[in-house]
Structure formats: structure tokens, C-alpha cells
Design an enzyme around this catalytic site. Sequence first.
Site, short mmCIF file in Angstrom:
data_model
loop_
_atom_site.label_atom_id
_atom_site.label_comp_id
_atom_site.label_asym_id
_atom_site.label_seq_id
_atom_site.Cartn_x
_atom_site.Cartn_y
_atom_site.Cartn_z
CG ASP A 294 -2.21 1.12 1.39
OD1 ASP A 294 -2.37 1.53 0.02
OD2 ASP A 294 -2.86 0.74 1.56
C1 NOJ Z 1 -3.51 3.98 -0.03
C2 NOJ Z 1 -4.93 2.91 0.40
O1 NOJ Z 1 -5.06 2.42 1.51
C3 NOJ Z 1 -5.17 1.94 -0.68
O2 NOJ Z 1 -6.71 1.54 -0.41
C4 NOJ Z 1 -5.43 3.09 -2.01
O3 NOJ Z 1 -5.62 1.88 -2.88
C5 NOJ Z 1 -3.85 3.69 -2.28
N1 NOJ Z 1 -3.74 4.43 -1.51
C6 NOJ Z 1 -3.65 3.95 -3.69
O4 NOJ Z 1 -4.72 4.93 -3.93
#
Ligand code: NOJ
Length: 762
Positions: A294
Site C-alpha cells: 500500500d
Molecule cells: C492507500 C489506500 O489504502 C489504498 O486502498 C489505495 O489503493 C492506495 N492508497 C492508492 O490510492
Amino acid sequence: MKKYILGLGLFFILQLTCAQGTLSNEAARNMEITQKVDSVLSLMTLPEKIGQMNQYNGFWEVTGPTPKDGDAARKYEHLKAGLVGSMLNVRGTEEVEKLQKIVVEETRLGIPLIIGFDLMHGYKTISPIPLAEAASWDLDAIGNSAAVAAEEAAASGINWTFAPMIDISRDARWGRVMEGAGEDPYLGSKIAYARVKGFQGDDLAATNTIAACAKHFAGYGFSESGRDYNTVDVGTSTLYNTIFPPFMAAIDADVKTIMNSFNELNGIPATGNGFLQRSVLKEEWKFKGFVVSDWGSINEMINHGYAKDGKQAAELAVNAGSDMDMESYHYVKYLEGLVDSGAVDEALVNDAVKRILRVKFELGLFDDPFKYCDREREKQLIGSKKNMDAVLDMAKKSIVLLKNEGGLLPLQKSGLKIGLIGPLADDKDSPLGSWRLAADDNSAVSVLEGLKAYPGNAITHKQGVALTLEKPSFILETKINTTDRSGFEEAVQAARNQDVVIMVLGEHGFQTGEGRSRVSLDLPGLQQELLEAVYKVNKNIVLVLMNGRPLAINWADTNVPAIVEAWHLGTQSGHAIAQVLYGDYNPSGKLPMTFPKNVGQVPIYYNFKNTGRPTIPAPDLVFWSHYTDMDNDPLYPFGHGLSYSKFKYGDLKLSENRLIGEGKMEVSFTLTNIGKYEGKEVVQCYLRDLVASVTRPVKELKDFKMVSLKPGESREVIFTLDKSSLAFYSANNKWETEPGDFKVFVGGSSKTVLEGDFSYER
Ligand code: NOJ
């Protein structure tokens, strides 16, 4: 382009050495891709391999904290040097083409980028938030909604989505419950499967399908006290029986990628967690795709106190099985040195790169890196009637009728004086919900606009109070109005002489989603005060709730005759709500998450454990599992949802009362529509395993069906159970079915009405 074709020429001289004639088409295609992947890998230098494992955010959309040292110039430099395998938050054919051209034409091997984007509920045409869609329990509609999003995005250059989010959560304080399918592992698994299939279709190389990403692996929905990014500590049974099943379903659906999670799980951050990513995912479940970290989660292992610096974080992450680094910059900085020093085995880098290349091959990007950029299709699809109809259909199916007393609903179509009051009544932005990065602001149909499509009644609209102080956005805190009462009295006066008052209250779309935990589940700001003031002058209130999580609306439930849960329903919100209020669509949604009476009951969920002291032993005695200031029951249980029809359940029959070995058992009952309207009912089947090697919940959803009946019509409904319905992750650390006694329950919510008993023998 020339160079790219020269590079690819090397792969095309490959001969397939296997006897293809004896293989299925799929196996032959797999083998062909494996050989192509190996061939590309053999051409790559170590920095080029590491480049494939590096993902950068684009240049304008931001969905996480931007690294301090991040700058566009360096990103362009890295793109040209073949040090980037993927970009996120880039969209639109023009932008994607620009970047794709750089890597394809200017790097040595011309390996195309995979372009990722968060399509939680639509691209430009926005469908209901995922929690709302889950309330439909309609797997075909949910799959179709994902397919619509995929098709729109795929014409705009995107070939990979960071969806579906399949974290089970029992905590309404957590803002990200809006992205998931609620609290139940069975429903969550079915929806995970449907969404992955919806995005990926049957042919990933088709131009209307994209790769999906099941996230967040694992346990993110169990963050302590519902505070986002917080610590997660869960035992083996919860991990396997509750958190893992949707991920197993996503893998069954052949999901191509998985995102790890920000949280630590039992002391080890998920990003550096070899048990999760290597032992469970890649070894036990044989996941063939790749894992993306993430946003910045590799770097965040330093804050967790698990890595001392970026270099160690990169080492821990890659060794644990995180294949691609989203926005930490650590693989591109440190991985080469780590391989050279022997801290990371190059075989692990090779494995990660092969996984990434495989998905790129499967998407067809090597055949045509620009295939997802189609200006004509982009123009045709976005905002097309077909897509608008699809999200309207999904929106209607997502609405849950929570309460309907006194015959207020459905509304008659003419002759009524209707007051429409509340800060969300004419809001065209909030209904789009959170996570709608590509949508145009204010592009939803408001409730006022929806009601205007029914011109027979006279509508007086007053906002009453504002919900927010300034225009909310995805990345900044939403500021709630708690003091400005201008408009309050005017709205109350306007409510006085109406036949019905429709009050549209709830949360702003940007009060939910990432980084949006709340300690209160009440109606935010001045809305409760407004509701009570209007109630004093007119009791005929239909409360339309817009929210991204269960709310504690105890007062409303006690006093207001009709309550419609309308979530954040997306682009077609107002039309969907109006059609339900007027009875042109008979609601059939059922809650995918329990609504508490009070935030203090949270986490509250239907599939709880019995405890050693479940019931009061004698009047007034305190020694049982309860609260002294409120009962244990929820306001609305999981699975609850009314219809304008009424359904009667009766005549439960079990074909056997002993299920043996591989046998099957039928649970049948009669459902009758005893109401005046034709309607659909989601009938639900639950089990309880009375004694087991690890304690089992008091009820577990095992099956459901949607049954449509005309007034007066009856139908026999049959659920078929076998030993797989009884399986769980046992004290022997394996999935198995233990012999013993079971109860089966049937009803229109988790507060079931029919009950039977049976036993299982091996
Ligand atoms: C952080 C989020 O937790 C995740 O779900 C998301 O896909 C990414 N950012 C990219 O935007």
C-alpha cells in the site's frame, strides 16, 4: 515505437517446446506466457528488474501523503531509465499515452507500464459506495457494476484497479467500512468473487476488462478502536474464519493482484509479513499474481518500529513477499545494493518480476501497450445511457427500508404537500461518496432533482442547516458546521403545514473513506437538533439517510415513522431515491452491517460468540455479559431490510436430521407474500455449530437467495447444505468439518424466524 518492436522480436522467436496438442487452451496459453516471461527476464539487468517493482504516483491526483523528496522531474528521469514498472493515479488516454510512450520508446527493453487506479465504485459514472452495493445482496448486479467501471476506465488508459476492497469489518467507527462489503465473511466472499470477475471478465486481454486487486491483506478492518491505520491484534480463528475467506474467494476468482495493508498484524507489519505474503498467500493458496504494497507502507515500517531505515525496510518487504513498492522509493534506491550484499536473494527479485510481467502479458500490454487508450470509446462510454442505467439500477437495489410505520410510504403521486428539508436534500456532490477520484464534482442527481421527476405533488424545499463549513475534498479534513443555525427556523416553519416532510440527513461523502474514523455515530453537526425541531411541528417524517457507515439513530427509530437508508448512491442517487419513495421500485436491500443503538456497543456484529455468561441468571444480578446502561441488542440487525410487501416464513423442513460424510441435506420452507405489492425478499440461511474444537459464533450465514413474489403468492424455497457448509478453521489448524450437533435458522434477517436441528457424522 521502433525500438519497442525490435525488443519484442526477441520474444517472438520463441518456440513452444511443449506438446501443445495435449494441453488445454488455458494451459497452453499459460505455458506460452511463462516462456515469454522467462525470455524477457533473461534479457533484463538487475536495475531493470528492480524498475519493474517500482510504482510511482502520477502528477496531479494524490491518494496518500506525498513523500518529502518526491518530485516530478525525478519520476520522469526514472521512467526514461526503465526504473518504473507502474504508475498510479494517471488517467485519460492523453496522459497515459504520454507516459507509455516514454517507457516503450525510450527505454532499452520497452516494457509497458501497468496503470493502476482506485475504482472503488465507478470511474466517471459513479455507482453506489461498495457497502451500499453489498446491501443489494445481488451478486449479478454487483458484478455488473464492477464491469461498468472496468469498461469506462479501460477506455481511458487504465488497466489495473485497486479494487475490490474486501476487508471484513465490525467497527462502524472505521471510515473505510464504506469501501467494503460489511461484517460477514460469507457475504463478503461472494461479493469479492463477483467483483473480481466483474473487473477481470473472462478474458483479461479484452479491451473492456482490467486486472483487479484484492485488498488489504490482511486484517486492516480490525484496527483497534476503529482508528484508521491502527494496530491489529487478532487470533488465529478470527484471522482464518473471518478475515481470510474473502481473499480466498478472490483467489478462486483468479484475482491478478493483491495489496498488502498499512497495519501491523500481531506485531509484524503486513508489508514485512512473510507469514501472510509468502506462507499463506503464495505457498498455501498458490497465488500466482503479484503483491503491491500500500502507499508508502514499506517506508512506514520505520514508524512501526520494525525497520531502522529505508534500506532495512526494503529488505524486510521484499523478503516477506511484497513484489511492488507503491510510493516508498525504497526498492529503486536500495534493492540493488541489498542484492549485491547478499541480504536479498536475486531469486526473490526474479520471482517478483516474473509475477509482474505475467500480469502485463495477460493484459495484452506487450502486444499493444496503447490498447487501453481509445479516445473514441472513451467518449462513447463515459456518461453513456447504458452506464447511467446500470448505476441507477444498482442504486435502487442498494436502498434499505429500515422502518415503515403508519403507511407513509410509498408516497402517493399527486395531491400532497411535501416539505423537503435537510442539508443533503439538494446536494449534488455528497451522494457521490468517498473514493470517486475521476468523477466530476456535483455530478450526482440530488433528491430534490429526483423528486421533481414526479410533478404531481407540491414541494417546498429548505436546507435548514449546512452540514459542512467549506467545500469538502478527498484529502483534507471535512469541517462540520456545529454553530451556524441560519435557515433553521425557516425550515421548521416550512415543515409545519406539509402532509409529509422528507428529511435528508446523514454524513457527507467525505466523512467516510480513508483517514475518516469517527468516535461518534450520531447524525453529525446540527442535524439531530433540526430533526427534533421539525418533529415537534410535524410528525409525518420520512427520514432519508445518506451515510457511508452504520449510524446510531436511536432517537429517529423511536420517533420517526419511516426511515430509508440511502447511503451514498452515486451519480443517479436522486432518481433512485425518488423511485423508491414513490413505490415505482419496491425496496429489497438488506443491511450488510449491524446498526448499533449506541457507539459504545461497537464492535457489534451478528456472528458473535456466546461467552460463558450469555444470559441473565436472575433478575437484577450483574454477573452476565452485558452493559449496565443499555441492552446488548443492535438497533437493526445484520440482514435487516423491509419491503412494501410483507413476507411470511413457515413450514420449515429438513430432508435429513443426520448429515453423513459427503451427503447433502435440504432445508426447505414456504415463503408467502402477504402484502399488497409485488416484492423481492432476500431469504437467509444461518447455522450454529453447538460444540466445536474452537468456539463457533451463535449464527453464521451459509446461504441466501432472492425470491420475487406477487401479492398472495407462495413458494417453496430450498437451501442445500453439505459438509463444506459446516467447515471452519479448527483447533487442528486446518479447514475441517467436525462431527456434532447443529442448528439451522431461516429468516429475512439474522434475527431469524424458523429453526431446526441436525447432526453431522463423518
Ligand atoms: C492507500 C489506500 O489504502 C489504498 O486502498 C489505495 O489503493 C492506495 N492508497 C492508492 O490510492
